[in-house]
Design a protein around this motif. Structure first.
Motif, short mmCIF file in Angstrom:
data_model
loop_
_atom_site.label_atom_id
_atom_site.label_comp_id
_atom_site.label_asym_id
_atom_site.label_seq_id
_atom_site.Cartn_x
_atom_site.Cartn_y
_atom_site.Cartn_z
N SER A 254 9.54 -11.39 66.89
CA SER A 254 8.59 -12.13 66.06
C SER A 254 9.29 -13.05 65.08
O SER A 254 8.96 -14.24 64.96
N MET A 255 10.28 -12.52 64.36
CA MET A 255 10.95 -13.33 63.35
C MET A 255 11.82 -14.42 63.97
O MET A 255 11.97 -15.51 63.40
N SER A 256 12.39 -14.15 65.14
CA SER A 256 13.20 -15.18 65.80
C SER A 256 12.33 -16.35 66.25
O SER A 256 12.71 -17.52 66.11
N ASN A 257 11.14 -16.05 66.78
CA ASN A 257 10.22 -17.13 67.16
C ASN A 257 9.72 -17.89 65.94
O ASN A 257 9.59 -19.12 65.98
N LEU A 258 9.44 -17.17 64.86
CA LEU A 258 8.99 -17.83 63.64
C LEU A 258 10.08 -18.74 63.08
O LEU A 258 9.81 -19.88 62.68
N ASN A 364 18.07 -18.17 70.53
CA ASN A 364 17.55 -18.03 71.90
C ASN A 364 17.94 -16.69 72.50
O ASN A 364 17.14 -16.02 73.15
N SER A 365 19.19 -16.30 72.29
CA SER A 365 19.67 -15.02 72.81
C SER A 365 18.90 -13.86 72.19
O SER A 365 18.56 -12.88 72.86
N ALA A 366 18.61 -13.96 70.88
CA ALA A 366 17.87 -12.90 70.19
C ALA A 366 16.47 -12.74 70.77
O ALA A 366 15.98 -11.62 70.97
N ILE A 367 15.82 -13.84 71.07
CA ILE A 367 14.46 -13.79 71.62
C ILE A 367 14.46 -13.17 73.01
O ILE A 367 13.65 -12.28 73.32
N SER A 381 8.30 -18.44 77.70
CA SER A 381 7.13 -19.25 77.34
C SER A 381 6.95 -19.30 75.84
O SER A 381 6.66 -20.35 75.26
N MET A 382 7.13 -18.15 75.19
CA MET A 382 6.93 -18.09 73.74
C MET A 382 8.01 -18.89 73.01
O MET A 382 7.74 -19.57 72.01
N LEU A 383 9.26 -18.79 73.49
CA LEU A 383 10.34 -19.57 72.89
C LEU A 383 10.06 -21.06 73.02
O LEU A 383 10.20 -21.82 72.05
N ALA A 384 9.66 -21.47 74.23
CA ALA A 384 9.35 -22.89 74.44
C ALA A 384 8.14 -23.31 73.61
O ALA A 384 8.09 -24.43 73.10
N LEU A 385 7.15 -22.40 73.48
CA LEU A 385 5.97 -22.71 72.66
C LEU A 385 6.35 -22.89 71.20
O LEU A 385 5.89 -23.84 70.54
N ALA A 386 7.17 -21.98 70.68
CA ALA A 386 7.61 -22.10 69.28
C ALA A 386 8.37 -23.40 69.07
O ALA A 386 8.15 -24.11 68.07
N ARG A 387 9.25 -23.73 70.02
CA ARG A 387 10.03 -24.96 69.90
C ARG A 387 9.13 -26.20 69.95
O ARG A 387 9.22 -27.09 69.11
N SER A 434 12.67 -20.79 56.74
CA SER A 434 13.20 -20.23 57.98
C SER A 434 14.41 -19.33 57.73
O SER A 434 14.69 -18.42 58.53
N VAL A 435 15.15 -19.56 56.64
CA VAL A 435 16.28 -18.69 56.31
C VAL A 435 15.79 -17.26 56.08
O VAL A 435 16.37 -16.29 56.57
N PHE A 436 14.68 -17.11 55.36
CA PHE A 436 14.14 -15.78 55.08
C PHE A 436 13.56 -15.14 56.34
O PHE A 436 13.66 -13.92 56.53
N ALA A 437 12.98 -15.94 57.23
CA ALA A 437 12.49 -15.41 58.50
C ALA A 437 13.65 -14.87 59.33
O ALA A 437 13.54 -13.81 59.98
N SER A 438 14.77 -15.57 59.33
CA SER A 438 15.94 -15.13 60.09
C SER A 438 16.52 -13.83 59.51
O SER A 438 16.91 -12.93 60.24
N LEU A 439 16.57 -13.75 58.18
CA LEU A 439 17.09 -12.53 57.55
C LEU A 439 16.21 -11.32 57.85
O LEU A 439 16.71 -10.20 57.95
N ALA A 440 14.93 -11.53 58.02
CA ALA A 440 13.98 -10.41 58.20
C ALA A 440 14.14 -9.69 59.52
O ALA A 440 13.65 -8.57 59.66
N ARG A 441 14.84 -10.30 60.51
CA ARG A 441 14.92 -9.63 61.81
C ARG A 441 16.00 -8.55 61.87
O ARG A 441 16.07 -7.80 62.84
N GLY A 442 16.88 -8.47 60.86
CA GLY A 442 17.88 -7.40 60.84
C GLY A 442 19.15 -7.80 61.57
O GLY A 442 19.27 -8.88 62.12
N LYS A 443 20.10 -6.84 61.59
CA LYS A 443 21.45 -7.12 62.10
C LYS A 443 21.71 -6.61 63.51
O LYS A 443 22.82 -6.68 64.00
N LYS A 444 20.69 -6.09 64.20
CA LYS A 444 20.90 -5.51 65.52
C LYS A 444 21.43 -6.56 66.48
O LYS A 444 20.93 -7.67 66.55
#
Length: 445
Positions: A254-258, A364-367, A381-387, A434-444
């Protein structure tokens, strides 16, 4: 040549061709406006009419690809894209060109939803980040050569040659995939949900069109939002959804797409804006303007493969977040100094280019890694839709801002200058989000 190489080379070519066409057309907009007898801001529909159908058709095309085969869908879409791109070169009027660009967008949406699952299906998992990095790098190489080649082609061969060259590259991508006979499907519904498709297509088209035309009427925007809400409610109750909502339970997905949506919203229209600035306000030629705009995407092309490899080793979050922070800094520089020298433009583009390279492949790899292989089609599809939603929103907002300022200001140059300042500030704020959205996905990893 092995099947894997046929697929890889085909995907590499279309990754380059699609992005090349995008930026090459942007640099040609001021010249096209003279031929059609309109101001450059009116020609923004040449870009917007391509992006909106691309975004609107991604989810239905993803399901078509899953049901009828990803290779078949990809090959047919390449042929359609090549044909419509060649037809655009023959358009005699602006309405005809805009209509053909819309058909182009529909064809490209089918390419986007099928090429990444094909690539991942034939790539070892431990090197997927590197392979995706190569394809993202070629995408950025297309972005980098688009302005300079588009400027040269426009100046010496006419803007129509841009479409002819892009059609030739799409045909080459088709020739590589043509010998492949193996097919890939995805389990799920044996049909495309017609209600979901109608709601999603109408909702996205009206929403994005509504943003662009908000200065005249806000009815399409609110109608689009209503239909998109209806689409989400329908999907939550459907036995055969177009977009299974439960995959968004993954925070990383979710956060990667956002983050992707916001990043593209904040950066895509920059080449269009800078093309107006360099040609309309500073009086530079299309070729020289293209050389200046070359700085950002060539940095992206050089750094993207390395960024993909780093995401394999350390996980996408730290790499992508650092990239977004650099991009925000570059956009903030344009907002603070909205009338920069040519040297300053190049320096700011270095920051944005470095940041975009660090963000693209890792995100892209995260998604794609956040879902099981059975859902790679949906994730693609979702990645392309977000883009594409981000790209279309970026152009729609710029179209709205330009139309407001040109209507309120007598001198066209003053209107463009004011619109640039407002757009830069908005994009910088968006990219910071978008910086905060990226931070929210965690370090996995």
């Amino acid at each position: 040549m092995t099947m894997e190489k046929h697929i890889f080379y085909s995907v590499c070519i279309i990754s380059f061709a699609g992005s090349f066409l995008s930026t090459a057309v942007n640099i040609a907009i001021p010249v096209m406006s003279h031929e059609f007898g309109l101001t450059p801001d009116k020609l923004s529909w040449v870009v917007t009419a391509f992006l909106i159908p691309t975004a609107a058709c991604l989810l239905p095309m993803g399901k078509v690809s899953d049901i009828y085969g990803r290779r078949k869908t990809y090959a047919a879409a390449l042929l359609a894209f090549a044909f419509t791109t060649a037809a655009a070169a023959l358009a005699a009027t602006l309405p005809v060109l805009v209509a053909i660009r819309a058909l182009q967008g529909i064809a490209l949406s089918a390419v986007y939803v099928s090429y990444m699952p094909l690539l991942l299906a034939t790539t070892d998992e431990d090197c997927q980040g590197r392979i995706l990095g190569i394809c993202v790098g070629l995408t950025y190489l297309g972005l980098s050569l688009g302005p300079v080649a588009g400027g040269l082609l426009t100046e010496y061969a006419g803007w129509r040659s841009i479409f002819l060259l892009s059609a030739a590259m799409a045909s080459a991508a088709y020739l590589f995939i043509r010998p492949v006979r193996q097919e890939w499907y995805a389990s799920g519904a044996p049909f495309v949900n017609a209600v979901s498709s109608a709601l999603s297509i109408a909702g996205i088209v009206l929403f994005l069109w509504g943003i662009s035309s908000y200065a005249e009427t806000n009815l399409p925007l609110w109608a689009g939002l209503f239909l998109l809400l209806a689409f989400i409610l329908h999907e939550s109750r459907s036995y055969h959804p177009l977009l299974p909502l439960y995959i968004f339970r993954s925070v990383s997905f979710s956060m990667s797409n956002l983050a992707a949506f916001i990043q593209y919203s904040a950066t895509y229209a920059m080449s269009f804006l800078l093309s107006l600035y360099l040609q309309v306000l500073t009086g530079l030629s299309p070729a020289v303007s293209g050389l200046i705009l070359l700085v950002q995407p060539i940095i992206m092309a050089l750094l993207s493969p390395k960024a993909g490899a780093l995401s394999d080793a350390y996980g996408p979050m730290p790499i992508a977040t650092a990239g977004l922070a650099l991009t925000t800094l570059g956009l903030a520089c344009f907002a603070i100094w909205p009338d920069p020298s040519v040297a300053s433009v190049a320096a700011f583009l270095v920051l944005i280019g470095t940041g975009s390279a660090l963000f693209g492949a890792p995100n892209n790899s995260a998604i794609m890694s956040a879902v099981k292989p059975a859902y790679h089609g949906v994730a693609s599809s979702m990645l392309a839709l977000a883009r594409n939603l981000g790209q279309a929103s970026s152009m729609a907002v710029v179209t709205l801002i330009l139309s407001q300022h040109t209507a309120a200001t007598t001198l066209y140059a003053d209107a463009v200058r004011a619109a640039l300042r407002q757009s830069y500030t908005l994009f910088a704020v968006l990219c910071l989000c978008s910086v905060f959205a990226s931070l929210a996905r965690g370090k996995k990893k």
